[in-house]
Design an enzyme around this catalytic site. Structure first.
Site, PDB file in Angstrom:
ATOM      1  N   GLU A   1     -12.229   3.444  -1.311  1.00  0.00           N
ATOM      2  CA  GLU A   1     -11.724   4.547  -2.123  1.00  0.00           C
ATOM      3  C   GLU A   1     -11.437   4.122  -3.559  1.00  0.00           C
ATOM      4  O   GLU A   1     -11.668   4.888  -4.491  1.00  0.00           O
ATOM      5  CB  GLU A   1     -10.428   5.102  -1.503  1.00  0.00           C
ATOM      6  CG  GLU A   1     -10.669   5.879  -0.217  1.00  0.00           C
ATOM      7  CD  GLU A   1      -9.382   6.303   0.462  1.00  0.00           C
ATOM      8  OE1 GLU A   1      -8.295   6.140  -0.132  1.00  0.00           O
ATOM      9  OE2 GLU A   1      -9.474   6.775   1.604  1.00  0.00           O
ATOM     10  N   VAL A   2     -10.881   2.932  -3.707  1.00  0.00           N
ATOM     11  CA  VAL A   2     -10.498   2.484  -5.047  1.00  0.00           C
ATOM     12  C   VAL A   2     -11.507   1.434  -5.517  1.00  0.00           C
ATOM     13  O   VAL A   2     -11.661   0.390  -4.875  1.00  0.00           O
ATOM     14  CB  VAL A   2      -9.064   1.911  -5.054  1.00  0.00           C
ATOM     15  CG1 VAL A   2      -8.693   1.447  -6.458  1.00  0.00           C
ATOM     16  CG2 VAL A   2      -8.062   2.943  -4.554  1.00  0.00           C
TER      17      VAL A   2
ATOM     18  N   ASP B   1       0.851  -1.187   0.000  1.00  0.00           N
ATOM     19  CA  ASP B   1       0.000   0.000   0.000  1.00  0.00           C
ATOM     20  C   ASP B   1       0.896   1.250   0.000  1.00  0.00           C
ATOM     21  O   ASP B   1       1.906   1.312   0.703  1.00  0.00           O
ATOM     22  CB  ASP B   1      -0.912  -0.003   1.240  1.00  0.00           C
ATOM     23  CG  ASP B   1      -2.045   0.994   1.117  1.00  0.00           C
ATOM     24  OD1 ASP B   1      -3.206   0.573   0.969  1.00  0.00           O
ATOM     25  OD2 ASP B   1      -1.772   2.228   1.164  1.00  0.00           O
ATOM     26  N   ILE B   2       0.507   2.246  -0.758  1.00  0.00           N
ATOM     27  CA  ILE B   2       1.312   3.468  -0.887  1.00  0.00           C
ATOM     28  C   ILE B   2       1.307   4.289   0.411  1.00  0.00           C
ATOM     29  O   ILE B   2       2.217   5.080   0.657  1.00  0.00           O
ATOM     30  CB  ILE B   2       0.801   4.312  -2.086  1.00  0.00           C
ATOM     31  CG1 ILE B   2       1.879   5.234  -2.618  1.00  0.00           C
ATOM     32  CG2 ILE B   2      -0.462   5.083  -1.724  1.00  0.00           C
ATOM     33  CD1 ILE B   2       1.541   5.853  -3.971  1.00  0.00           C
TER      34      ILE B   2
ATOM     35  N   HIS C   1      -6.946  -5.878   1.974  1.00  0.00           N
ATOM     36  CA  HIS C   1      -5.806  -5.354   2.725  1.00  0.00           C
ATOM     37  C   HIS C   1      -5.273  -6.466   3.631  1.00  0.00           C
ATOM     38  O   HIS C   1      -6.059  -7.129   4.317  1.00  0.00           O
ATOM     39  CB  HIS C   1      -6.241  -4.206   3.638  1.00  0.00           C
ATOM     40  CG  HIS C   1      -6.797  -3.000   2.941  1.00  0.00           C
ATOM     41  ND1 HIS C   1      -6.088  -1.821   2.798  1.00  0.00           N
ATOM     42  CD2 HIS C   1      -8.010  -2.774   2.366  1.00  0.00           C
ATOM     43  CE1 HIS C   1      -6.849  -0.920   2.173  1.00  0.00           C
ATOM     44  NE2 HIS C   1      -8.020  -1.474   1.908  1.00  0.00           N
TER      45      HIS C   1
ATOM     46  N   ASN D   1     -13.093  -3.504   1.771  1.00  0.00           N
ATOM     47  CA  ASN D   1     -14.170  -2.524   1.830  1.00  0.00           C
ATOM     48  C   ASN D   1     -15.071  -2.648   0.610  1.00  0.00           C
ATOM     49  O   ASN D   1     -14.601  -2.877  -0.509  1.00  0.00           O
ATOM     50  CB  ASN D   1     -13.589  -1.108   1.881  1.00  0.00           C
ATOM     51  CG  ASN D   1     -12.907  -0.826   3.211  1.00  0.00           C
ATOM     52  OD1 ASN D   1     -13.420  -1.187   4.267  1.00  0.00           O
ATOM     53  ND2 ASN D   1     -11.736  -0.205   3.165  1.00  0.00           N
TER      54      ASN D   1
ATOM     55  N   HIS E   1      -9.979  -5.126  -3.594  1.00  0.00           N
ATOM     56  CA  HIS E   1      -8.675  -5.356  -2.966  1.00  0.00           C
ATOM     57  C   HIS E   1      -8.892  -5.833  -1.547  1.00  0.00           C
ATOM     58  O   HIS E   1      -9.778  -5.352  -0.856  1.00  0.00           O
ATOM     59  CB  HIS E   1      -7.800  -4.096  -2.985  1.00  0.00           C
ATOM     60  CG  HIS E   1      -8.494  -2.848  -2.540  1.00  0.00           C
ATOM     61  ND1 HIS E   1      -9.431  -2.201  -3.319  1.00  0.00           N
ATOM     62  CD2 HIS E   1      -8.410  -2.135  -1.398  1.00  0.00           C
ATOM     63  CE1 HIS E   1      -9.881  -1.139  -2.680  1.00  0.00           C
ATOM     64  NE2 HIS E   1      -9.295  -1.080  -1.498  1.00  0.00           N
TER      65      HIS E   1
HETATM   66  P1  5GP Z   1      -9.822   1.403   0.253  1.00  0.00           P
HETATM   67  O1  5GP Z   1     -10.163   2.567   1.136  1.00  0.00           O
HETATM   68  O2  5GP Z   1     -10.388   1.547  -1.134  1.00  0.00           O
HETATM   69  O3  5GP Z   1     -10.165   0.079   0.893  1.00  0.00           O
HETATM   70  O4  5GP Z   1      -8.247   1.370   0.144  1.00  0.00           O
HETATM   71  C1  5GP Z   1      -7.540   1.892  -0.925  1.00  0.00           C
HETATM   72  C2  5GP Z   1      -6.063   1.774  -0.594  1.00  0.00           C
HETATM   73  O5  5GP Z   1      -5.335   1.977  -1.762  1.00  0.00           O
HETATM   74  C3  5GP Z   1      -5.592   2.810   0.437  1.00  0.00           C
HETATM   75  O6  5GP Z   1      -5.032   2.136   1.564  1.00  0.00           O
HETATM   76  C4  5GP Z   1      -4.544   3.609  -0.338  1.00  0.00           C
HETATM   77  O7  5GP Z   1      -3.437   3.997   0.448  1.00  0.00           O
HETATM   78  C5  5GP Z   1      -4.149   2.662  -1.456  1.00  0.00           C
HETATM   79  N1  5GP Z   1      -3.700   3.324  -2.674  1.00  0.00           N
HETATM   80  C6  5GP Z   1      -4.312   4.368  -3.316  1.00  0.00           C
HETATM   81  N2  5GP Z   1      -3.626   4.714  -4.419  1.00  0.00           N
HETATM   82  C7  5GP Z   1      -2.558   3.855  -4.486  1.00  0.00           C
HETATM   83  C8  5GP Z   1      -1.476   3.718  -5.420  1.00  0.00           C
HETATM   84  O8  5GP Z   1      -1.358   4.441  -6.404  1.00  0.00           O
HETATM   85  N3  5GP Z   1      -0.576   2.735  -5.175  1.00  0.00           N
HETATM   86  C9  5GP Z   1      -0.692   1.901  -4.086  1.00  0.00           C
HETATM   87  N4  5GP Z   1       0.278   0.968  -3.941  1.00  0.00           N
HETATM   88  N5  5GP Z   1      -1.675   2.010  -3.190  1.00  0.00           N
HETATM   89  C10 5GP Z   1      -2.617   2.974  -3.385  1.00  0.00           C
END
Ligand code: 5GP
Length: 121
Positions: free
Chosen positions: A99-100, A33-34, A106, A91, A104
């Site tokens: 968010e994405v 994760d970034i 985690h 999520n 995915h």
């Molecule tokens: P969500 O809230 O959708 O479950 O989690 C999205 C995750 O994607 C977040 O933890 C965020 O830090 C990670 N993320 C967002 N953009 C990028 C990216 O460009 N590269 C990587 N490696 N992780 C990302």
């Protein structure tokens, strides 16, 4: 929900932006994760275009589901989290703060992770 092919994980899968790869199988990819929220914070994604767990569980082939579930377990083993323990989180939708919009899971590990959810108030 329609899949948005411009989402950041679709771009990672197409090689348009880099990622810190941890593991790759025929149908899944895992990368750091970034913005890590634990000493180990890896994201595992299917290579197919699935928005979330709801989409994947309804539409993915059995081969994709087996590959993905095994990939999540393998990542936890690879990062040394099996003995001390780890947490999986996926999520789906607005209440979860997804968010994405590409499925995915985690994988959090590397320290005691505390209570499962933030308490309200
Ligand atoms: P969500 O809230 O959708 O479950 O989690 C999205 C995750 O994607 C977040 O933890 C965020 O830090 C990670 N993320 C967002 N953009 C990028 C990216 O460009 N590269 C990587 N490696 N992780 C990302």
């Amino acid at each position: 929900m329609t899949y948005d092919a411009g989402n950041v994980f679709a771009r990672i899968l197409r090689g348009e932006i880099p990622c810190g790869k941890v593991h790759e199988t025929a149908m899944s990819l895992a990368f750091h994760d970034i913005n890590p929220q634990a000493p180990t914070h890896v994201l595992v994604i299917p290579k197919g275009a699935y928005v979330s767990w709801a989409d994947f569980s309804a539409k993915a082939s059995e081969a994709e589901i087996v590959d993905f579930v095994r990939a999540v377990g393998e990542v936890a083993r690879m990062v040394g989290a099996e003995a001390p323990g780890y947490r999986l989180l996926a999520n789906h939708g607005p209440d979860s703060h997804q968010e994405v919009p590409h499925l995915h899971v985690h994988v959090f590990a590397g320290r005691p992770l505390g209570p499962m959810l933030k308490r309200p108030g």
